[in-house]
Scaffold this motif. Structure first.
Motif, PDB file in Angstrom:
ATOM      1  N   ARG A 137       0.911  -1.259   0.055  1.00 14.28           N
ATOM      2  CA  ARG A 137       0.131  -0.080   0.010  1.00 14.28           C
ATOM      3  C   ARG A 137       0.960   1.302  -0.043  1.00 14.28           C
ATOM      4  O   ARG A 137       0.659   2.245  -0.515  1.00 14.28           O
ATOM      5  N   LEU A 138       1.931   1.043   0.627  1.00 10.40           N
ATOM      6  CA  LEU A 138       2.833   2.398   0.716  1.00 10.40           C
ATOM      7  C   LEU A 138       3.545   2.639  -0.605  1.00 10.40           C
ATOM      8  O   LEU A 138       3.550   3.465  -0.991  1.00 10.40           O
ATOM      9  N   ILE A 139       3.947   1.488  -1.366  1.00  9.88           N
ATOM     10  CA  ILE A 139       4.569   1.403  -2.634  1.00  9.88           C
ATOM     11  C   ILE A 139       3.572   2.297  -3.558  1.00  9.88           C
ATOM     12  O   ILE A 139       3.664   3.107  -4.506  1.00  9.88           O
ATOM     13  N   ASP A 140       2.315   1.755  -3.543  1.00 11.15           N
ATOM     14  CA  ASP A 140       1.189   2.265  -4.357  1.00 11.15           C
ATOM     15  C   ASP A 140       1.005   3.767  -4.085  1.00 11.15           C
ATOM     16  O   ASP A 140       0.308   4.382  -4.997  1.00 11.15           O
ATOM     17  N   PHE A 141       1.056   4.319  -2.928  1.00  8.99           N
ATOM     18  CA  PHE A 141       0.809   5.676  -2.440  1.00  8.99           C
ATOM     19  C   PHE A 141       2.001   6.589  -2.950  1.00  8.99           C
ATOM     20  O   PHE A 141       1.496   7.788  -3.284  1.00  8.99           O
ATOM     21  N   LEU A 142       3.419   6.074  -3.033  1.00  4.06           N
ATOM     22  CA  LEU A 142       4.157   7.042  -3.608  1.00  4.06           C
ATOM     23  C   LEU A 142       4.167   7.879  -4.876  1.00  4.06           C
ATOM     24  O   LEU A 142       4.602   8.854  -4.843  1.00  4.06           O
ATOM     25  N   PRO A 143       3.538   7.368  -5.797  1.00  6.46           N
ATOM     26  CA  PRO A 143       3.375   8.002  -7.089  1.00  6.46           C
ATOM     27  C   PRO A 143       2.485   9.399  -6.619  1.00  6.46           C
ATOM     28  O   PRO A 143       2.377  10.437  -7.329  1.00  6.46           O
ATOM     29  N   THR A 144       1.593   9.415  -5.689  1.00  5.99           N
ATOM     30  CA  THR A 144       0.556  10.596  -5.432  1.00  5.99           C
ATOM     31  C   THR A 144       1.483  11.472  -5.040  1.00  5.99           C
ATOM     32  O   THR A 144       1.444  12.833  -5.448  1.00  5.99           O
ATOM     33  N   ILE A 145       2.596  11.168  -4.340  1.00  6.65           N
ATOM     34  CA  ILE A 145       3.582  12.416  -3.783  1.00  6.65           C
ATOM     35  C   ILE A 145       4.444  12.701  -4.808  1.00  6.65           C
ATOM     36  O   ILE A 145       4.577  13.977  -5.287  1.00  6.65           O
ATOM     37  N   ASP A 146       4.848  11.879  -5.881  1.00  5.87           N
ATOM     38  CA  ASP A 146       5.871  12.313  -6.740  1.00  5.87           C
ATOM     39  C   ASP A 146       4.991  13.210  -7.846  1.00  5.87           C
ATOM     40  O   ASP A 146       5.593  14.169  -8.216  1.00  5.87           O
ATOM     41  N   ASN A 147       3.486  12.771  -8.049  1.00  9.15           N
ATOM     42  CA  ASN A 147       2.852  13.641  -8.925  1.00  9.15           C
ATOM     43  C   ASN A 147       2.572  15.221  -8.439  1.00  9.15           C
ATOM     44  O   ASN A 147       2.676  16.182  -9.133  1.00  9.15           O
ATOM     45  N   GLN A 148       2.472  15.307  -6.951  1.00 11.65           N
ATOM     46  CA  GLN A 148       2.313  16.543  -6.440  1.00 11.65           C
ATOM     47  C   GLN A 148       3.573  17.290  -6.533  1.00 11.65           C
ATOM     48  O   GLN A 148       3.494  18.573  -6.822  1.00 11.65           O
ATOM     49  N   LEU A 149       4.803  16.637  -6.542  1.00 11.44           N
ATOM     50  CA  LEU A 149       5.903  17.308  -6.532  1.00 11.44           C
ATOM     51  C   LEU A 149       6.334  17.744  -7.963  1.00 11.44           C
ATOM     52  O   LEU A 149       7.216  18.580  -8.215  1.00 11.44           O
ATOM     53  N   ALA A 150       5.632  17.385  -9.008  1.00 13.18           N
ATOM     54  CA  ALA A 150       5.630  17.730 -10.483  1.00 13.18           C
ATOM     55  C   ALA A 150       5.098  19.318 -10.536  1.00 13.18           C
ATOM     56  O   ALA A 150       5.301  19.938 -11.520  1.00 13.18           O
ATOM     57  N   THR A 151       4.423  19.487  -9.735  1.00 14.02           N
ATOM     58  CA  THR A 151       3.688  20.865  -9.596  1.00 14.02           C
ATOM     59  C   THR A 151       4.128  22.011  -8.653  1.00 14.02           C
ATOM     60  O   THR A 151       3.720  23.038  -8.662  1.00 14.02           O
ATOM     61  N   SER A 152       4.893  21.567  -7.711  1.00 13.72           N
ATOM     62  CA  SER A 152       5.478  22.448  -6.881  1.00 13.72           C
ATOM     63  C   SER A 152       6.731  22.129  -6.150  1.00 13.72           C
ATOM     64  O   SER A 152       6.918  20.861  -6.152  1.00 13.72           O
TER      65      SER A 152
END
Length: 203
Positions: A137-152
């Motif tokens: 579940r943690l592995i599956d969540f990490l792209p959410t953070i990665d996508n956010q950091l593409a914007t800020s």
């Protein structure tokens, strides 16, 4: 004023980074978690949850839960940059990301670690399968953070905040689960490398 803690523990480290960012020095009292010192009646009179860290003020008032402790210091020691935000929108955005990373990242990582390793099997039931599920579940969540950091540049926008502190603690702790910040998460990797250069992290 003093803080009861286990230095390397994620929650205690979150408070330590926060205090370093604020430039606040507080006496530290080590607590032997593996030895069960936090389970004693004496410690539980200070900590409602029987966990570290716990802040004890000079008048004997105690505050447990790491984010609550950080909120206390952000309010009691105001500065030009509040780590929980300045405007209503900043505060809401930081709270949103702080909660997301805490609930879907850090707590899940800790569940995985405790259940896979059985580190506290003398005081809780450990289920290896749940540990494995939590790790995924943690592995599956990490792209959410990665996508956010593409914007800020930071987790919750243009300023470093408590959300970044929680995220850096997560990234360092998940190494215990053999999960790294690699090229599959390019934005998170760049952010991680930059954050690791902050004096509060190097500390």
């Amino acid at each position: 004023m003093k803080i009861y803690e286990l230095g390397p523990a994620p929650s205690a480290r979150r408070v330590s980074i926060f205090l370093a960012e604020k430039g606040i020095e507080v006496e530290r009292i080590p607590v032997d978690i593996l030895g069960g010192e936090n389970l004693s009646d004496e410690f539980k009179t200070k900590s409602l949850n029987g966990q570290v860290p716990v802040l004890e003020l000079d008048d004997g008032t105690t505050i447990c839960e790491s984010v609550a402790i950080c909120r206390y210091f952000d309010e009691a020691y105001p500065s030009d940059h509040a780590l929980f935000g300045d405007t209503a929108l900043e505060k809401a955005h930081i709270e949103m990301w702080q909660r997301l990373i805490e609930l879907r990242g850090l707590l899940v990582a800790m569940q995985a670690f405790r259940n896979i390793t059985g580190i506290y099997q003398d005081r809780e039931k450990c289920i290896a399968e749940w540990g494995d599920e939590s790790r995924q579940r943690l592995i599956d969540f990490l792209p959410t953070i990665d996508n956010q950091l593409a914007t800020s540049p930071f987790i919750a926008g243009d300023k470093f905040s408590i959300a970044d502190i929680t995220a850096i603690v997560l990234c360092d702790f998940m190494k215990n689960l053999e999960i790294g910040v690699d090229d599959t998460l390019p934005n998170l990797k760049e952010w991680y490398q930059q954050i690791c250069e902050r004096p509060s992290i190097k500390g």
